[in-house]
Design a protein around this motif. Structure first.
Motif, short mmCIF file in Angstrom:
data_model
loop_
_atom_site.label_atom_id
_atom_site.label_comp_id
_atom_site.label_asym_id
_atom_site.label_seq_id
_atom_site.Cartn_x
_atom_site.Cartn_y
_atom_site.Cartn_z
N SER A 174 0.82 -1.22 0.00
CA SER A 174 0.00 0.00 0.00
C SER A 174 0.85 1.27 0.00
O SER A 174 0.59 2.18 -0.78
N THR A 175 1.87 1.33 0.84
CA THR A 175 2.76 2.49 0.74
C THR A 175 4.08 2.12 0.09
O THR A 175 4.79 2.99 -0.41
N GLY A 176 4.37 0.84 0.06
CA GLY A 176 5.62 0.39 -0.56
C GLY A 176 5.73 0.86 -2.00
O GLY A 176 6.80 1.24 -2.47
N ILE A 177 4.59 0.89 -2.68
CA ILE A 177 4.63 1.29 -4.09
C ILE A 177 5.07 2.75 -4.23
O ILE A 177 5.77 3.12 -5.17
N LEU A 178 4.67 3.56 -3.25
CA LEU A 178 5.08 4.97 -3.28
C LEU A 178 6.57 5.09 -2.97
O LEU A 178 7.30 5.84 -3.64
N TYR A 179 7.03 4.33 -1.98
CA TYR A 179 8.47 4.37 -1.67
C TYR A 179 9.29 3.92 -2.87
O TYR A 179 10.32 4.51 -3.20
N GLY A 180 8.79 2.89 -3.54
CA GLY A 180 9.50 2.40 -4.72
C GLY A 180 9.52 3.45 -5.83
O GLY A 180 10.52 3.62 -6.54
N ALA A 181 8.40 4.18 -5.95
CA ALA A 181 8.33 5.21 -6.99
C ALA A 181 9.38 6.29 -6.72
O ALA A 181 10.12 6.70 -7.62
N TYR A 182 9.46 6.73 -5.48
CA TYR A 182 10.46 7.76 -5.17
C TYR A 182 11.88 7.24 -5.37
O TYR A 182 12.76 7.95 -5.84
N ARG A 183 12.09 6.00 -5.01
CA ARG A 183 13.44 5.45 -5.17
C ARG A 183 13.82 5.39 -6.65
O ARG A 183 14.94 5.70 -7.03
N LEU A 184 12.85 5.03 -7.47
CA LEU A 184 13.12 4.98 -8.91
C LEU A 184 13.41 6.39 -9.45
O LEU A 184 14.38 6.59 -10.20
N ILE A 185 12.59 7.34 -9.04
CA ILE A 185 12.78 8.72 -9.52
C ILE A 185 14.17 9.22 -9.11
O ILE A 185 14.90 9.81 -9.91
N MET A 186 14.54 8.96 -7.86
CA MET A 186 15.86 9.43 -7.40
C MET A 186 16.98 8.76 -8.20
O MET A 186 17.97 9.40 -8.54
N SER A 187 16.81 7.49 -8.49
CA SER A 187 17.86 6.81 -9.25
C SER A 187 17.96 7.38 -10.66
O SER A 187 19.06 7.62 -11.16
N LYS A 233 17.17 10.32 -11.58
CA LYS A 233 17.67 11.68 -11.50
C LYS A 233 19.18 11.71 -11.22
O LYS A 233 19.92 12.56 -11.73
N THR A 234 19.66 10.77 -10.41
CA THR A 234 21.08 10.82 -10.04
C THR A 234 21.94 9.95 -10.94
O THR A 234 23.16 9.89 -10.77
N GLY A 235 21.30 9.22 -11.83
CA GLY A 235 22.07 8.33 -12.70
C GLY A 235 22.51 7.07 -11.97
O GLY A 235 23.40 6.35 -12.43
N GLY A 236 21.90 6.79 -10.84
CA GLY A 236 22.27 5.58 -10.10
C GLY A 236 21.42 4.40 -10.53
O GLY A 236 20.56 4.52 -11.40
N THR A 237 21.68 3.25 -9.92
CA THR A 237 20.88 2.07 -10.23
C THR A 237 19.88 1.88 -9.11
O THR A 237 20.27 1.91 -7.93
N PRO A 238 18.60 1.66 -9.45
CA PRO A 238 17.64 1.43 -8.38
C PRO A 238 17.98 0.14 -7.63
O PRO A 238 18.56 -0.77 -8.21
N PRO A 239 17.63 0.07 -6.36
CA PRO A 239 17.96 -1.14 -5.60
C PRO A 239 17.25 -2.35 -6.19
O PRO A 239 16.12 -2.23 -6.65
N SER A 240 17.91 -3.51 -6.17
CA SER A 240 17.26 -4.69 -6.74
C SER A 240 16.78 -5.60 -5.61
O SER A 240 17.27 -5.54 -4.49
N GLY A 241 15.78 -6.43 -5.93
CA GLY A 241 15.21 -7.33 -4.93
C GLY A 241 14.21 -6.59 -4.06
O GLY A 241 13.99 -5.39 -4.20
N VAL A 242 13.60 -7.35 -3.16
CA VAL A 242 12.57 -6.74 -2.31
C VAL A 242 13.23 -5.84 -1.28
O VAL A 242 14.16 -6.24 -0.59
N GLN A 243 12.75 -4.61 -1.23
CA GLN A 243 13.27 -3.63 -0.26
C GLN A 243 12.25 -3.48 0.85
O GLN A 243 11.11 -3.13 0.59
N GLN A 244 12.69 -3.74 2.05
CA GLN A 244 11.75 -3.49 3.15
C GLN A 244 12.42 -2.70 4.25
O GLN A 244 13.64 -2.82 4.45
N PRO A 245 11.64 -1.85 4.93
CA PRO A 245 12.27 -0.99 5.93
C PRO A 245 12.78 -1.79 7.13
O PRO A 245 12.15 -2.75 7.55
N ARG A 246 13.92 -1.38 7.63
CA ARG A 246 14.49 -2.05 8.80
C ARG A 246 13.63 -1.80 10.05
O ARG A 246 13.42 -2.68 10.86
N TYR A 247 13.12 -0.57 10.17
CA TYR A 247 12.31 -0.23 11.34
C TYR A 247 10.91 0.16 10.89
O TYR A 247 10.74 0.96 9.97
#
Ligand code: GCU
Length: 617
Positions: free
Chosen positions: A73-86, A88-102
């Motif tokens: 439900s919110t993971g999709i939004l976090y993923g969207a921002y991560r993709l946009i940042m990547s 924008k910065t020319g980086g590679t988006p993180p691969s695999g399932v990303q879940q918050p530590r806390y």
């Protein structure tokens, strides 16, 4: 007052606000991705695949030229921002399932209902003015977006010191507006929390706030029902009790487990958390009392209660045992409570670290905390906010790096501080590579520089009382706050070893031995743990007094070097002028710290600087 004419910090790639009609994180994710791709003139296909089982997690997979973003439900939004940042910065988006530590990644705003902010250095409150709500909805959406973009999922909007009329946040006449505010943050996956006054029942006709009195427990249950009728997803309550004159269970001879559990039981039916701060110490200490050692207080109050707290209680503990000094060892309480939920509390507001005038990037400091604090010990991270009504939210444009990095550190505390700082720089400013490198190293080194010209070697509390900006070596020496260094003509520091106050015994054997032993206690904490003569020879061969002089001279020179680097950066306006203006003040501050501190120690010790630099006699 309207304040929509603001600049975005690291989200400069997304100039337009998300439409107000976005009602779910999926709507926001879609709008953000479409907008970002248009602005960056990317035409890659991005397919969104909501999967509610993933909750806050997401997974970004490449498919052909584009991406498939699967997320909860919110993971999709976090993923969207991560993709946009990547992108924008020319980086590679993180691969695999990303879940918050806390699961709880929280910002604590210390805003007062009358519009000031306790320890706020970026203007007045974003939420309140004149004892009522007063916010710009557009700006609130921007704030929600900034928080979501780095994974912060809870914001507590009012000061932990609940001054009138902020207690009304949980009263019937303010709840509709609190509910409206919650609705703005909700599509960004950000839930509200409120700080409550432990003694609130006394305002409402009860003659006690005793946590074991059934009338008090019933009062809170009824109150929680009311609050959750308006805000069904409220994250919970934050409490500062029996601390710095705040009311609490001690008045009734009860423990903090009694108080916290009583409140937690009122919130439990609604899934709310009760966050209870452990900043408890005697703030009326007599300086003549050498038995009481303030950093020992929290451990003494709480360690014996380990295992007694309900499941939805989270103890919130400051990173160090004192109070957000420039350098402290990790709080022993964080290492002591194996059977209790704990949140690590850090302070983005630069109370003791330069008031967002001096540059002070915090990620390296958090990394050091985690060097001693196993990450699985804690279940949450909270940060005292550094935001206000200033156009750029954080006063100093570079102070935004701390909010940015906090969110991503609470998501994944293994993230490299240098990488976080670089990402922030690149998102915020499109600088040529050499300039970007220069800004990254300036920020990375800024904490060390500040430490050197203010309070090196673990020296605490030589700061101007109350305001906490600028030097005042004796300012806290005869105060009530338990803040002493006891400098005399021969020596400085408090002996906190087993033969002194015994503070070191609050750590396990490894850390206790490390700090007890002068050969293994790091130089940067020597004066926190030991009382040393000025002729004591430090690990690098210099005497203590010479180190004090050297650090202050060098720190000041390093600040001057930072100023020279800053001048070479092609920052956009208004950031360039604002950073330059603040740098002039930083240099003034650094020189003042250098001269006042060096003069203070020279006059006490009578020892001259071996390098013959100017110290005032
Ligand atoms: C510090 C700060 C106070 C604040 C307190 C807290 O002492 O100076 O303004 O209220 O921390 O964390 O509660």
């Amino acid at each position: 007052m309207k304040h929509s004419d603001h600049s975005l910090t690291w989200l400069t790639c997304l100039p337009e606000a998300v439409p107000a009609q976005a009602v779910t994180p999926l709507d926001v994710a879609r709008a953000e991705i479409n907008q970002a791709l248009a602005v960056m003139q990317h035409s890659i296909p991005v397919v969104l695949r909501p999967d509610s089982t993933l909750s806050e997690s997401f997974c970004l997979e490449r498919e052909g030229e584009g991406y498939i973003l699967t997320g909860g439900s919110t993971g999709i939004l976090y993923g969207a921002y991560r993709l946009i940042m990547s992108l924008k910065t020319g980086g590679t988006p993180p691969s695999g399932v990303q879940q918050p530590r806390y699961a709880l990644r929280m910002l604590n705003c210390w805003d007062n209902a009358e519009g000031t902010i306790e320890r706020g250095y970026s203007g007045r409150s974003l939420f309140f003015e004149d004892g009522r709500f007063d916010y710009d909805p557009v700006r609130m959406r921007q704030l929600a977006r900034m928080l979501a973009s780095v994974g912060v999922n809870v914001i507590c909007i009012n000061n932990v010191n609940v001054h009138d009329p902020a207690h009304k946040l949980i009263e019937e006449d303010w709840l509709p507006q609190l509910s409206d505010l919650a609705a703005i943050f909700r599509p960004y996956g950000v839930r509200l929390m409120v700080s409550i006054d432990y003694a609130h029942p006394l305002r409402c006709g009860l003659d006690t706030a005793d946590p074991l009195d059934p009338r008090v427990a019933d009062w809170w249950k009824t109150r929680a029902q009311l609050v959750y009728r308006y805000i069904p997803d409220l994250a919970g309550f934050l409490v500062k009790a029996d601390s710095e004159h705040r009311p609490g269970p001690f008045t009734y001879g009860r423990t903090h487990a009694d108080g916290a559990n009583m409140l937690a039981r009122a919130l439990a039916p609604f899934g709310g958390a009760l966050v209870w701060r452990c900043f408890v110490y005697n703030c009326l200490q007599d300086w003549r009392d050498t038995k009481t050692d303030r950093p020992m207080a929290a451990y003494k109050h709480y360690a014996c209660l380990d295992g007694q707290f309900d499941r939805n209680v989270i103890l919130q503990i400051k990173n160090g045992p004192f109070d957000f000094q420039v350098r402290e060892p990790v709080s022993p309480l964080l290492l002591a409570m194996a059977h209790t939920n704990m949140a690590l509390e850090v302070q983005l507001a630069q109370e003791y670290t330069g008031h967002q005038i001096d540059i002070y990037a915090m990620p390296p400091m958090w990394k050091e905390i985690f060097d001693d604090l196993p990450k699985e010990r804690i279940t949450a991270m909270a940060a005292v906010g550094n935001l206000g009504r200033d156009m750029n939210y954080t006063g100093h444009p570079f102070a935004a790096v701390n909010l940015f990095a906090f969110g991503l550190t609470a998501w994944n505390p293994d993230t490299d501080p240098a990488a976080l700082i670089r990402t922030w720089c690149r998102l915020s400013y499109a600088l040529p590579a050499a300039q970007e490198d220069a800004l990254v190293s300036l920020l990375l080194g800024s904490r060390g520089v500040y430490e050197k010209y203010t309070a090196p070697l673990g020296l605490c509390w030589m700061v101007e009382p109350h305001g906490h900006y600028g030097p005042s070596p004796m300012g806290y020496e005869y105060a009530l706050w338990g803040t002493y260094h006891k400098a005399n003509r021969d020596a400085v520091g408090i002996d906190r070893t087993a033969s002194g106050t015994g503070y070191t015994r609050q750590y396990d054997k490894t850390l206790c031995d490390k700090y007890e032993n002068l050969n293994t206690c790091p130089d940067n904490l020597k004066l926190f743990f030991h009382r040393l003569r000025y002729d004591y020879v430090m690990a690098d061969g210099r005497t203590l007094i010479q180190r004090i002089y050297d650090d202050h001279f060098e720190g000041c020179e390093e600040a001057e070097a930072m100023a020279r680097v800053l001048e070479t950066l092609d920052l956009p306006e208004p950031d360039r002028s604002e950073a330059a203006r603040r740098m002039a003040l930083q240099l003034k501050n650094a020189r003042e710290w250098r001269d006042v501190t060096n003069t203070f120690f020279y006059r006490l010790s009578g020892v001259s600087d071996a390098k013959g630099r100017r110290i005032y006699d």
